[in-house]
Structure formats: C-alpha cells, structure tokens
Design an enzyme around this catalytic site. Sequence first.
Site, short mmCIF file in Angstrom:
data_model
loop_
_atom_site.label_atom_id
_atom_site.label_comp_id
_atom_site.label_asym_id
_atom_site.label_seq_id
_atom_site.Cartn_x
_atom_site.Cartn_y
_atom_site.Cartn_z
N LYS A 11 0.85 -1.21 0.00
CA LYS A 11 0.00 0.00 0.00
C LYS A 11 0.87 1.24 0.00
O LYS A 11 2.06 1.19 0.37
CB LYS A 11 -0.94 0.03 1.20
N SER A 102 2.06 -6.25 7.05
CA SER A 102 0.62 -6.17 7.33
C SER A 102 -0.17 -6.86 6.23
O SER A 102 -1.15 -7.57 6.50
CB SER A 102 0.18 -4.71 7.40
N ASP A 135 -2.20 -1.45 10.33
CA ASP A 135 -2.42 -1.42 8.88
C ASP A 135 -3.05 -2.70 8.34
O ASP A 135 -3.39 -2.78 7.16
CB ASP A 135 -1.08 -1.22 8.14
O1 C5P Z 1 -0.14 -1.10 15.08
P1 C5P Z 1 1.31 -1.21 14.72
O2 C5P Z 1 1.96 -2.43 15.32
O3 C5P Z 1 1.59 -1.07 13.29
O4 C5P Z 1 1.99 0.05 15.40
C1 C5P Z 1 3.38 0.14 15.62
C2 C5P Z 1 3.65 1.32 16.52
O5 C5P Z 1 3.37 2.54 15.83
C3 C5P Z 1 2.78 1.37 17.76
O6 C5P Z 1 3.35 0.65 18.82
C4 C5P Z 1 2.76 2.85 18.06
O7 C5P Z 1 3.96 3.23 18.69
C5 C5P Z 1 2.77 3.48 16.70
N1 C5P Z 1 1.42 3.84 16.19
C6 C5P Z 1 0.76 4.93 16.73
N2 C5P Z 1 -0.46 5.28 16.25
C7 C5P Z 1 -1.05 4.59 15.26
C8 C5P Z 1 -0.41 3.48 14.69
C9 C5P Z 1 0.84 3.13 15.18
O8 C5P Z 1 1.30 5.60 17.63
N3 C5P Z 1 -2.25 4.97 14.81
#
Ligand code: C5P
Length: 320
Positions: A11, A102, A135
């Site tokens: 993406k 993802s 994601d």
């Molecule tokens: O959800 P994911 O594992 O991809 O997120 C990785 C990190 O990115 C989270 O631990 C957080 O620190 C940050 N994040 C965030 N806000 C989001 C998505 C991700 O702060 N909406």
Amino acid sequence: MRRCTVRSLAKINLDLRVLDKRADGFHELRTIFQTISLGDRIDIEFEPGRGTRIEIEDDLGIADNLIIRAAEALCGAARVRGRIGFRLSKNIPMGAGLGGGSSNAAAVLLALPVLAGVRVQLATLAKLAAALGSDVPFFLHGGTALGIGRGTELYPLPPPAALHGIVAAPGVHVSTPEAYAALGRGLTMPGSDPDTGEFQGIVWGLGDECLSEGWAGSCANDFEIAVFHRHPELKIIRDRLRRAGAKPALLSGSGSALFGLFETREHAAAAAAKLGRERSAKGIQYHPVSLVNRRRYQALWWRQLREHIFGKQWPPQTRY
Ligand code: C5P
C-alpha cells in the site's frame, strides 16, 4: 493437502495526518490507503490433522513473522487444526511504510479459512487483523480507503484519477514507533478540535476529475518533517520525483519509501527509467506501479483461490 499461491500487495498512503496521541498510546489518524501492484508471493499449504503445526520458509529469515502470528490467531479463533506451511518470496521492501508485513498477515486471514474449510465473518477477521497491527485491516478490503482512529476504522473511497506511479525504495529502514516518537510536539493538529479542513477537501476531491488538480496539490504526510530531518536523503528523492512531474510526490507511511503519481503509465515508466539512470540513484530502487482498485483487488483474490472457493463473495468463502 490443499494448496494456493497468493500475491500480497503493498500500500501507499495518498495522504496521512497524525492528530493527537490517544489514551491507549496510539495516535489518532486521518489517512487514505491505496493498494498498489507491487507484491510479495506466498505459497500456502494446509493439511487437516489433530494437532496444529505452523511452519514458514523465507529467504530473509524474518524474525517474529506476522504470517505466523496471523495463522496462530486464525487457528485459535476458528478452531482450525492441521499442518500449515508457508513459503514467502519477499518483493516489498521492509521498513519502508509500504505495509508489506501487514499485507502478508491479512493474506493469511483471507486465504487460510478458505483452505481450512471454515467460515469466518468479515467483522471477526477485522478484529483479528487490528490485533496484529494498525495497517492489517485495510488489506482485508484493498482499493482506496479512508482510515481513521488508529487506522483500523475504514470506509471505502473512489480511486484517484491518476492511476500510475513510481515507488522509490531507498534501502533505509525506518522504525514506525521511532517515527511516531519523533513527531513529538511537532503534531500538526494537536488539541481536541483538530483542523481537518484540508484533509476533508482531499477526500471530497478524490476521483473527481474536475477537482483532481486541486486534490493532488494539497496531499500531505505529517511524518515528512521528522523523517526528512533524520534522513535528509529521502527529501532529495521526494523532490526529484516532483521535478520529474509526479503529483503528488510523498513519503509513504512513516517511510522510507516515497511515491509519485503520474497521469499515464508511459509518463510513470519514463520517469522511473530517467530517475534510475541518475548517478545519485545508487542504492535506490524505482518501481513503476499501478494503483489497484477494490474491484481488481477482489478479482485477484477470487482468481488465486478459485479452486477452493464458492462463488464470488467477500471475503472469499470456502467450498469445503
Ligand atoms: O499497530 P502497529 O503495530 O503497526 O503500530 C506500531 C507502533 O506505531 C505502535 O506501537 C505505536 O507506537 C505506533 N502507532 C501509533 N499510532 C497509530 C499506529 C501506530 O502511535 N495509529
């Protein structure tokens, strides 16, 4: 033994605004997700059995692969038992903001119930997906989508008018948590009543030929300032894409990949070839890509699972 081979697409974020940090530690987002034609290949095997064994072969030896976690989550939720084997051929650059891991996880959530002969509601898949990463839920739908909240609350959007582009992969790994941390006080829309006016204008202008000029002109990614500060070479690539005629040209996600959109496929291919020839292009891969709309995304899935599915339903439904 049931087998399939699936393409798990990448993406880009056509726009990405980071609002406040929430009580759960995640940031509130407004983003536009878009699937593109760059993809990994995953071979999946399923053999029913009493116990559950999940194995993966991948050339890069990726630690804590989301594919395994997605398979474990699905087996737990849908009471699937058997031997599950994956072979991953990676094409999507990692740590690049292109959602490769993802997408792989979502591919498992779409394909494994079909091979295992279980029916799982889209809402259940979405819950499992959100627990795997912010994601992941988007890849259960594909196409163009508005993402709000953590990025897991999704609504369909019309595809943009320009359907061709270039993805520049500079071979730099950007850590997403570090990129969020670096935003710190630099958030562009802090406060309880953020000004999302420009973002709304972009969403309304998407797919609207008469507004397409204005649409691309105001797209933004809030990570650019912080990430370009840390990796100045990425801004140079973004500016090169702009000079080659890309509109918009932006960082994808928290980077390191950049993308640029062009009016025609020829335009994108010529720009990719020209940029790739520049002396300063060493170590940077320029991939010409096309945007994949939701209809094409679903058609791809029905095609790659055709011997195992019943009709054309979404998510794909098992025939076993
Ligand atoms: O959800 P994911 O594992 O991809 O997120 C990785 C990190 O990115 C989270 O631990 C957080 O620190 C940050 N994040 C965030 N806000 C989001 C998505 C991700 O702060 N909406």
